[in-house]
Design an enzyme around this catalytic site. Structure first.
Site, PDB file in Angstrom:
ATOM      1  N   GLU A 208      11.010 -27.911  30.865  1.00  0.00           N
ATOM      2  CA  GLU A 208      10.469 -27.169  32.018  1.00  0.00           C
ATOM      3  C   GLU A 208      10.103 -28.171  33.108  1.00  0.00           C
ATOM      4  OE1 GLU A 208       7.957 -23.549  31.014  1.00  0.00           O
ATOM      5  OE2 GLU A 208       7.331 -24.987  29.500  1.00  0.00           O
ATOM      6  N   HIS A 232       8.509 -20.051  20.193  1.00  0.00           N
ATOM      7  CA  HIS A 232       9.862 -19.947  20.748  1.00  0.00           C
ATOM      8  C   HIS A 232      10.871 -20.866  20.038  1.00  0.00           C
ATOM      9  CE1 HIS A 232       7.493 -17.881  23.612  1.00  0.00           C
ATOM     10  NE2 HIS A 232       7.183 -18.900  24.376  1.00  0.00           N
TER      11      HIS A 232
HETATM   12  C1  BG6 Z   1       5.275 -19.366  27.434  1.00  0.00           C
HETATM   13  C2  BG6 Z   1       4.450 -20.631  27.495  1.00  0.00           C
HETATM   14  O1  BG6 Z   1       5.191 -18.786  26.148  1.00  0.00           O
HETATM   15  O2  BG6 Z   1       6.639 -19.684  27.706  1.00  0.00           O
HETATM   16  C3  BG6 Z   1       4.591 -21.300  28.844  1.00  0.00           C
HETATM   17  O3  BG6 Z   1       3.083 -20.294  27.264  1.00  0.00           O
HETATM   18  C4  BG6 Z   1       6.035 -21.535  29.170  1.00  0.00           C
HETATM   19  O4  BG6 Z   1       3.888 -22.529  28.870  1.00  0.00           O
HETATM   20  C5  BG6 Z   1       6.842 -20.246  28.983  1.00  0.00           C
HETATM   21  O5  BG6 Z   1       6.125 -21.979  30.518  1.00  0.00           O
HETATM   22  C6  BG6 Z   1       8.324 -20.521  29.133  1.00  0.00           C
HETATM   23  O6  BG6 Z   1       9.016 -19.307  29.178  1.00  0.00           O
HETATM   24  P1  BG6 Z   1      10.428 -19.210  29.910  1.00  0.00           P
HETATM   25  O7  BG6 Z   1      10.878 -17.822  29.644  1.00  0.00           O
HETATM   26  O8  BG6 Z   1      10.173 -19.514  31.362  1.00  0.00           O
HETATM   27  O9  BG6 Z   1      11.279 -20.246  29.271  1.00  0.00           O
END
Ligand code: BG6
Length: 474
Positions: A208, A232
């Site tokens: 990210e 995740h």
């Molecule tokens: C969330 C986390 O579960 O997922 C965040 O708490 C993170 O920190 C986010 O930024 C990322 O999700 P995506 O869908 O943007 O990859």
């Protein structure tokens, strides 16, 4: 599949997730006529809104977070909405909430601080909103370790049986994550190769570019391991590593995932690396370090890399390299399946590269398989080169809407399909693996190594893979 709910009851309806994801997703579903006819949506939170004020709030959220071309039938969506203020800790308020909801089957979605879960569940049970026709969706964080997640699970289980509990991991709502299941089990060519005999290693990266955003307190108490890996990344790993489910339904899919999660070997010394970003450039701009953003010193990791192992027949000796971090050079979620080289090359002098399958989850939704092919020409012998066989999903599947993960998940909650939700035994297997990692860090006094914002984490993370002759895919 159960009967579709007549009412969706949203707790935390004025919160951040509701504004950014839930209300826009519901509006998009209404626009495509995918919500059951007559479905009512009741929002609740502490805020003292009237129905009209909540509709205004919802309209603004949708206008901010849903692209204009997806906002058809806005009036239909807004007409479904109503609102009931509630202090979740005050048992008195629940009767009025139940009256507002009225009868019929109800899908409840809790997007609130877990500290409020227990009071909310007992309030729902007391006012008759936990009966047979109700189901409940729970948004993360579901605890901060195994013990606290058990407490939450016990509190929910006191009022709802497991087949009416829907634990959200929004990664499972992503199209490309579901496509991984399609790819593995809808094609004949992968399964015979999908094992230790033919796969050398697997990489899962979730990078990210964002930093702390507006959640400094939560994030600093959580860190990358619990924020991203526990849920995740382990779900992605489970989908890559699981055996073939008998059918694509909640019981069969989750039975297979949990076996993988239970087969995760405890992480050994030297098999994990943590980092924390310092100032640098990420996502094209100069950004401050974590300490500066937090305005305090901290030992929280914003990056983690792990060499994981799944101890079963299929994956014997195949490392799964996982890495995730904030302030990485780019936003990318991808899974790399690195196949083994051919056992013997017949092409004298040609350097054969082993096949690789890269499954891009975001922002690029594509699947690339690299193959060796002949370089055209009449030179002596046979010159070979690695070429990509590329399937870009949006191109291959044009005409299909790109949807937010919550559209799928809200719809499944409304219809009562648990396949893309996480079962209690999965969450607990995830936590028990994570807790052991944290215990090891504590024993070893491991603190995060600094890395510059805009880099792929500390150099030790590169070394973690390089030691095995593996390079992270970039
Ligand atoms: C969330 C986390 O579960 O997922 C965040 O708490 C993170 O920190 C986010 O930024 C990322 O999700 P995506 O869908 O943007 O990859």
């Amino acid at each position: 599949m159960r009967q579709a709910a007549g009412t969706l009851l949203l707790f935390g309806a004025t919160g951040d997730l509701s504004q950014r994801m839930l209300l826009p997703s519901l509006c998009a579903l209404a626009a495509d006529d995918l919500l059951p006819e007559g479905l009512r949506i009741v929002g609740t939170a502490r805020h003292g809104y009237s129905d009209a004020e909540f509709r205004n709030f919802a309209r603004e959220a949708v206008e901010k977070f849903l692209p204009a071309q997806r906002r058809g039938r806005m009036a239909d969506f807004l007409n479904r909405l109503s609102y009931q203020p509630l202090d979740a800790t005050n048992p008195e308020g629940y009767r009025a909430l139940a009256e507002k909801v009225g009868g019929g089957d109800v899908a409840i979605f809790l997007s609130m601080a877990p500290s409020l879960f227990e009071a909310t569940i007992s309030g729902l049970a007391d006012c008759g909103l936990a009966g047979d026709g109700t189901r409940i969706g729970l948004e993360k964080p579901l605890g901060h370790d195994l013990a606290s997640s058990r407490d939450i699970n016990d509190a929910v289980a006191a009022a709802f049986p497991e087949d009416r509990i829907f634990r959200v991991d929004h990664y499972l709502g992503k199209e490309t994550v579901q496509n991984l299941i399609a790819l593995r089990f809808g094609n004949i060519m992968f399964e015979p190769l999908w094992n230790a005999q033919h796969i050398e290693h697997v990489q899962i990266t979730v990078g990210e570019t964002v930093g702390l955003e507006s959640r400094a307190e939560f994030y600093d108490q959580t860190g990358a391991l619990r924020d991203m890996v526990q849920n995740h990344m382990l779900q992605l790993l489970a989908l890559v590593a699981m055996e073939l489910p008998v059918t694509f339904d909640a019981g069969a899919v989750r039975d297979e995932k949990v076996k993988v999660l239970r087969a995760l070997r405890p992480v050994a010394a030297g098999e994990s690396v943590t980092g924390q970003y310092r100032g640098g450039a990420s996502g094209g701009k100069i950004v401050p370090g974590y300490d500066e953003e937090l305005k305090a010193e901290s030992d929280t990791e914003t990056f983690v890399a792990i060499k994981a192992h799944v101890d079963n027949w299929r994956w014997k000796g195949v490392p799964f390299y996982l890495r995730t971090g904030k302030r990485m050079p780019t936003r990318v979620t991808e899974i790399v399946i690195q196949f083994r080289p051919v056992p013997h090359s017949i092409f004298a002098g040609a350097r054969l590269k082993a096949n690789r399958l890269v499954i891009g989850i975001q922002p690029q939704e594509d699947v690339t398989l690299t193959l060796m092919a002949k370089v055209p020409g009449l030179g002596k012998g046979m010159a070979l080169r690695e070429i990509p066989l590329d399937i870009a999903m949006p191109d291959a599947l044009t005409g299909h809407e790109r949807r937010m993960a919550y559209e799928r998940l809200l719809l499944d909650l409304i219809h009562g399909d648990q396949t893309l939700f996480v079962r209690r035994d999965e969450v607990e297997a995830q936590w028990s693996w994570i807790d052991r990692i944290r215990a090891r860090w504590q024993e070893e006094g491991l603190t995060p190594k600094p890395y510059s914002a805009g880099s792929w984490g500390p150099s030790a993370a590169i070394a973690l893979a390089e030691r095995d002759g593996v390079s992270w895919h970039e």
